[in-house]
Write a protein that holds these residues in place. Structure first.
Motif, PDB file in Angstrom:
ATOM      1  N   CYS A  33       0.674  -1.139   0.269  1.00  0.00           N
ATOM      2  CA  CYS A  33       0.001  -0.213   0.080  1.00  0.00           C
ATOM      3  C   CYS A  33       0.814   1.075  -0.087  1.00  0.00           C
ATOM      4  N   GLY A  34       2.163   1.102   0.235  1.00  0.00           N
ATOM      5  CA  GLY A  34       3.070   2.207   0.056  1.00  0.00           C
ATOM      6  C   GLY A  34       3.125   3.173   1.397  1.00  0.00           C
ATOM      7  N   SER A  35       2.369   2.782   2.545  1.00  0.00           N
ATOM      8  CA  SER A  35       2.421   3.430   3.881  1.00  0.00           C
ATOM      9  C   SER A  35       3.707   3.038   4.616  1.00  0.00           C
ATOM     10  N   ASP A  36       4.096   4.003   5.227  1.00  0.00           N
ATOM     11  CA  ASP A  36       5.320   3.804   6.185  1.00  0.00           C
ATOM     12  C   ASP A  36       5.021   2.875   7.208  1.00  0.00           C
ATOM     13  N   VAL A  37       5.786   1.548   6.963  1.00  0.00           N
ATOM     14  CA  VAL A  37       5.837   0.564   7.671  1.00  0.00           C
ATOM     15  C   VAL A  37       5.854   0.827   9.213  1.00  0.00           C
ATOM     16  N   THR A  38       6.731   1.629   9.417  1.00  0.00           N
ATOM     17  CA  THR A  38       7.379   1.989  11.010  1.00  0.00           C
ATOM     18  C   THR A  38       6.126   2.339  11.683  1.00  0.00           C
ATOM     19  N   ALA A  39       5.065   2.985  11.229  1.00  0.00           N
ATOM     20  CA  ALA A  39       3.867   3.192  12.093  1.00  0.00           C
ATOM     21  C   ALA A  39       2.899   2.131  12.544  1.00  0.00           C
ATOM     22  N   HIS A  40       3.343   0.999  11.957  1.00  0.00           N
ATOM     23  CA  HIS A  40       2.183  -0.134  11.922  1.00  0.00           C
ATOM     24  C   HIS A  40       3.186  -1.247  12.678  1.00  0.00           C
ATOM     25  N   ASP A  41       2.497  -2.448  12.849  1.00  0.00           N
ATOM     26  CA  ASP A  41       3.153  -3.998  13.042  1.00  0.00           C
ATOM     27  C   ASP A  41       3.632  -4.528  12.067  1.00  0.00           C
ATOM     28  N   PRO A  42       4.665  -4.064  11.357  1.00  0.00           N
ATOM     29  CA  PRO A  42       5.294  -4.669  10.146  1.00  0.00           C
ATOM     30  C   PRO A  42       5.605  -6.072  10.229  1.00  0.00           C
ATOM     31  N   VAL A  43       5.465  -6.612   8.804  1.00  0.00           N
ATOM     32  CA  VAL A  43       5.969  -7.955   8.546  1.00  0.00           C
ATOM     33  C   VAL A  43       6.912  -8.084   7.547  1.00  0.00           C
ATOM     34  N   PHE A  44       8.174  -8.411   7.788  1.00  0.00           N
ATOM     35  CA  PHE A  44       8.993  -8.404   6.719  1.00  0.00           C
ATOM     36  C   PHE A  44       9.425  -9.645   6.070  1.00  0.00           C
ATOM     37  N   VAL A  45       9.523  -9.825   4.478  1.00  0.00           N
ATOM     38  CA  VAL A  45       9.634 -11.106   4.026  1.00  0.00           C
ATOM     39  C   VAL A  45      10.917 -11.161   3.488  1.00  0.00           C
ATOM     40  N   ALA A  46      11.573 -12.331   3.483  1.00  0.00           N
ATOM     41  CA  ALA A  46      12.689 -12.642   3.046  1.00  0.00           C
ATOM     42  C   ALA A  46      12.866 -13.825   2.149  1.00  0.00           C
ATOM     43  N   GLU A  47      13.593 -14.262   1.368  1.00  0.00           N
ATOM     44  CA  GLU A  47      13.818 -15.476   0.644  1.00  0.00           C
ATOM     45  C   GLU A  47      15.412 -15.881   0.491  1.00  0.00           C
ATOM     46  N   GLY A  48      15.483 -17.261   0.791  1.00  0.00           N
ATOM     47  CA  GLY A  48      16.885 -18.020   0.790  1.00  0.00           C
ATOM     48  C   GLY A  48      17.513 -17.850  -0.820  1.00  0.00           C
ATOM     49  N   VAL A  49      18.501 -17.246  -0.619  1.00  0.00           N
ATOM     50  CA  VAL A  49      19.339 -17.163  -2.015  1.00  0.00           C
ATOM     51  C   VAL A  49      20.739 -17.922  -1.574  1.00  0.00           C
ATOM     52  N   ASP A  50      21.021 -18.810  -2.089  1.00  0.00           N
ATOM     53  CA  ASP A  50      22.179 -19.602  -1.800  1.00  0.00           C
ATOM     54  C   ASP A  50      22.110 -19.901  -0.218  1.00  0.00           C
ATOM     55  N   ASP A  51      23.207 -19.235   0.555  1.00  0.00           N
ATOM     56  CA  ASP A  51      23.245 -19.568   2.002  1.00  0.00           C
ATOM     57  C   ASP A  51      22.730 -18.241   2.775  1.00  0.00           C
ATOM     58  N   GLU A  52      22.138 -17.228   1.885  1.00  0.00           N
ATOM     59  CA  GLU A  52      21.579 -15.985   2.840  1.00  0.00           C
ATOM     60  C   GLU A  52      20.263 -15.652   2.300  1.00  0.00           C
ATOM     61  N   ARG A  53      19.745 -14.726   3.047  1.00  0.00           N
ATOM     62  CA  ARG A  53      18.340 -14.556   2.984  1.00  0.00           C
ATOM     63  C   ARG A  53      18.470 -12.999   2.309  1.00  0.00           C
TER      64      ARG A  53
END
Length: 57
Positions: A8-28
């Motif tokens: 939605c483009g809102s500032d995530v720091t003003a909410h209860d944010p969820v961060f998503v990452a995916e594994g690439v080789d041995d790193e996220r």
């Protein structure tokens, strides 16, 4: 790196944010940040990220 919600483009720091990452080789690698689970769920639905996915029992 900005603090905008991937959905939605809102500032995530003003909410209860969820961060998503995916594994690439041995790193996220970060792939998205969302205000909350509602934005994450809406994003997954709109992008049809579960289409063709299935679990085998």
């Amino acid at each position: 790196m900005n603090n905008d919600c991937t959905y939605c483009g809102s500032d995530v720091t003003a909410h209860d944010p969820v961060f998503v990452a995916e594994g690439v080789d041995d790193e996220r690698q970060p792939v998205g940040r969302f205000c909350n689970y509602a934005c994450l769920t809406a994003y997954v639905d709109e992008e049809e990220l579960t289409s063709g996915a299935c679990c085998r029992i």
